[in-house]
Design an enzyme around this catalytic site. Structure first.
Site, PDB file in Angstrom:
ATOM      1  N   HIS A 131       4.628  -4.580   3.106  1.00 46.65           N
ATOM      2  CA  HIS A 131       5.814  -4.508   2.342  1.00 46.65           C
ATOM      3  C   HIS A 131       7.170  -4.174   3.534  1.00 46.65           C
ATOM      4  CE1 HIS A 131       4.658  -0.024   1.081  1.00 46.65           C
ATOM      5  NE2 HIS A 131       5.319   0.094   2.145  1.00 46.65           N
ATOM      6  N   ASN A 132       7.723  -5.228   3.225  1.00 47.40           N
ATOM      7  CA  ASN A 132       9.833  -4.846   3.269  1.00 47.40           C
ATOM      8  C   ASN A 132       9.305  -5.117   5.041  1.00 47.40           C
ATOM      9  OD1 ASN A 132      10.541  -3.315   1.225  1.00 47.40           O
ATOM     10  ND2 ASN A 132       8.897  -1.565   2.703  1.00 47.40           N
ATOM     11  N   GLN A 147      -2.415  -8.965   8.896  1.00 43.10           N
ATOM     12  CA  GLN A 147      -1.906  -7.653   7.750  1.00 43.10           C
ATOM     13  C   GLN A 147      -0.318  -7.532   8.390  1.00 43.10           C
ATOM     14  OE1 GLN A 147      -2.627  -6.536   4.769  1.00 43.10           O
ATOM     15  NE2 GLN A 147      -0.948  -5.722   4.659  1.00 43.10           N
ATOM     16  N   HIS A 188       8.506   1.562  10.018  1.00 40.68           N
ATOM     17  CA  HIS A 188      10.028   1.334  10.003  1.00 40.68           C
ATOM     18  C   HIS A 188      10.362   1.882  11.413  1.00 40.68           C
ATOM     19  CE1 HIS A 188      10.584   2.725   5.876  1.00 40.68           C
ATOM     20  NE2 HIS A 188       9.343   3.315   5.494  1.00 40.68           N
ATOM     21  N   ASP A 232      -2.012 -16.024  13.307  1.00 40.58           N
ATOM     22  CA  ASP A 232      -3.001 -16.261  12.879  1.00 40.58           C
ATOM     23  C   ASP A 232      -3.582 -15.935  11.562  1.00 40.58           C
ATOM     24  OD1 ASP A 232      -5.351 -17.192  14.964  1.00 40.58           O
ATOM     25  OD2 ASP A 232      -4.783 -15.517  16.724  1.00 40.58           O
ATOM     26  N   PHE A 236       1.386  -1.179  -0.035  1.00 39.04           N
ATOM     27  CA  PHE A 236      -0.162   0.218  -0.308  1.00 39.04           C
ATOM     28  C   PHE A 236       0.571   0.548  -0.108  1.00 39.04           C
ATOM     29  CE2 PHE A 236      -2.541   3.151   1.782  1.00 39.04           C
ATOM     30  CZ  PHE A 236      -3.743   2.945   1.039  1.00 39.04           C
ATOM     31  N   GLY A 237       1.372   1.364  -1.656  1.00 41.42           N
ATOM     32  CA  GLY A 237       2.233   2.847  -1.328  1.00 41.42           C
ATOM     33  C   GLY A 237       1.691   4.028  -2.419  1.00 41.42           C
ATOM     34  N   PHE A 238       1.380   4.748  -2.012  1.00 38.95           N
ATOM     35  CA  PHE A 238       0.527   6.379  -2.599  1.00 38.95           C
ATOM     36  C   PHE A 238       1.024   7.401  -2.497  1.00 38.95           C
ATOM     37  CE2 PHE A 238      -2.892   2.952  -2.384  1.00 38.95           C
ATOM     38  CZ  PHE A 238      -2.950   2.959  -3.275  1.00 38.95           C
ATOM     39  N   SER A 240       7.866  -2.033   6.020  1.00 31.96           N
ATOM     40  CA  SER A 240       9.684  -2.257   6.057  1.00 31.96           C
ATOM     41  C   SER A 240       9.561  -1.953   8.212  1.00 31.96           C
ATOM     42  CB  SER A 240       9.845  -0.517   6.172  1.00 31.96           C
ATOM     43  OG  SER A 240      10.017   0.217   4.675  1.00 31.96           O
TER      44      SER A 240
END
Length: 302
Positions: free
Chosen positions: A214-215, A211, A251, A207, A131-133, A233
């Site tokens: 990414h990374n 969710q 992060h 479990d 999910f990156g926008f 991240s």
């Protein structure tokens, strides 16, 4: 045109008009592929004798593997010995699945590798883009491309900004790497990386309804309870335990042997092992004192 229908009492006839529809079936729509190419693509998939599923001719499947009816294994995928793929599951191109791994029904595996003796339950999705926008100058929300990263085959410290000057740079596809003896619960989603691979370490147990962005890198022997959400991240050490509905911001790094109470939210790095809880997450004894003070304050207030 009309159709004559006999009613249930068989006493009256009903005549219904039929009109030709202006809608076309998807197969009638124009295609960029020629008929010869379409036939060739279709014929590339054949039925697997052990289970009745479909596989691409370029896939490498061990004879002991089971691909159940309704499952599809795409091109260049690798299935080890005693692998079992449930009905409705799609194994995307170039996916590798290790020995004795079981995949349930209606799962989707793409851009990933799965180790040995792992279990992937029904409805799991692995390897989709994250999910990156970003918002452009006109105020439109645009998607960030998350397909590949630039790698230098000679010098690992070579900067991506110098890729146009270095002849040894190439594009490397990013994946999800799942270790051995991993269990992933139903309807869990794991996104592929955008600048590094997403990794799930050996013997980690996840479990249902989790969710993983990414990374994310998850160490070995971790336990993630239901509805945990890990943003992009994040780095988890080994033997980390996350209670139900724990949230971790992007992060953030969490040290090994950290345990987080249910409904906690991690907003900054946790550098020391131990138990944590609360929002934001603090050492568990501090969180308990905060909760006790809050209860006393509420009782004493008029």
């Amino acid at each position: 045109m009309a159709v004559r229908l006999l009613s249930r009492s068989r006493r009256t006839l009903v005549q219904l008009p039929l009109h030709r529809s202006s809608f076309r079936h998807v197969s009638d729509a124009p295609s960029d592929l020629s008929d010869e190419q379409m036939v060739k693509d279709t014929s590339a998939f054949v039925r697997w004798n052990n289970g009745g599923g479909l596989f691409h001719r370029s896939a490498r499947i061990d004879p002991t593997a089971v691909v159940e009816v309704g499952a599809v294994v795409h091109s260049d995928s690798v299935l080890g010995s005693d692998v079992r793929i449930g009905s409705g599951t799609v194994v995307g191109p170039s996916v590798s699945i290790g020995q004795s791994t079981k995949v349930g029904y209606n799962a989707v595996l793409s851009n990933c590798s799965v180790g040995q003796f792992s279990t992937i339950h029904n409805g799991v999705c692995v390897g989709q883009d994250g999910f990156g926008f970003f918002m452009n100058e006109e105020g439109h929300i645009l998607k960030k491309p998350q397909l590949m990263r630039t790698v230098c085959s000679r010098n690992k410290y070579c900067s991506n900004s110098m890729s146009h000057l270095c002849s040894f740079h190439f594009l490397k596809a990013l994946h999800v790497r799942i270790g051995d003896n991993v269990e992933i619960g139903a309807n869990t989603c794991i996104d592929r990386g955008s600048w590094r691979d997403t990794v799930v370490g050996d013997h980690t147990k996840i479990d249902n309804l989790v969710q993983i962005g990414h990374n994310v890198i998850i160490g070995k022997c971790c336990m993630l309870c239901g509805q945990v959400g890990i943003a992009g991240s994040v780095t988890l050490g080994d033997y980390v335990t996350l209670g139900g509905r724990v949230a971790i911001r992007d992060h953030v790094s969490i040290a090994s042997k950290v345990r987080l109470a249910a409904n906690s939210c991690v907003t900054k790095d946790l550098a020391e092992s131990g138990d944590y809880g609360g929002f934001p997450a603090v050492p568990i004894h501090e969180w308990r004192r905060q909760s006790a003070k809050l209860r006393r304050l509420c009782k004493n207030s008029p």
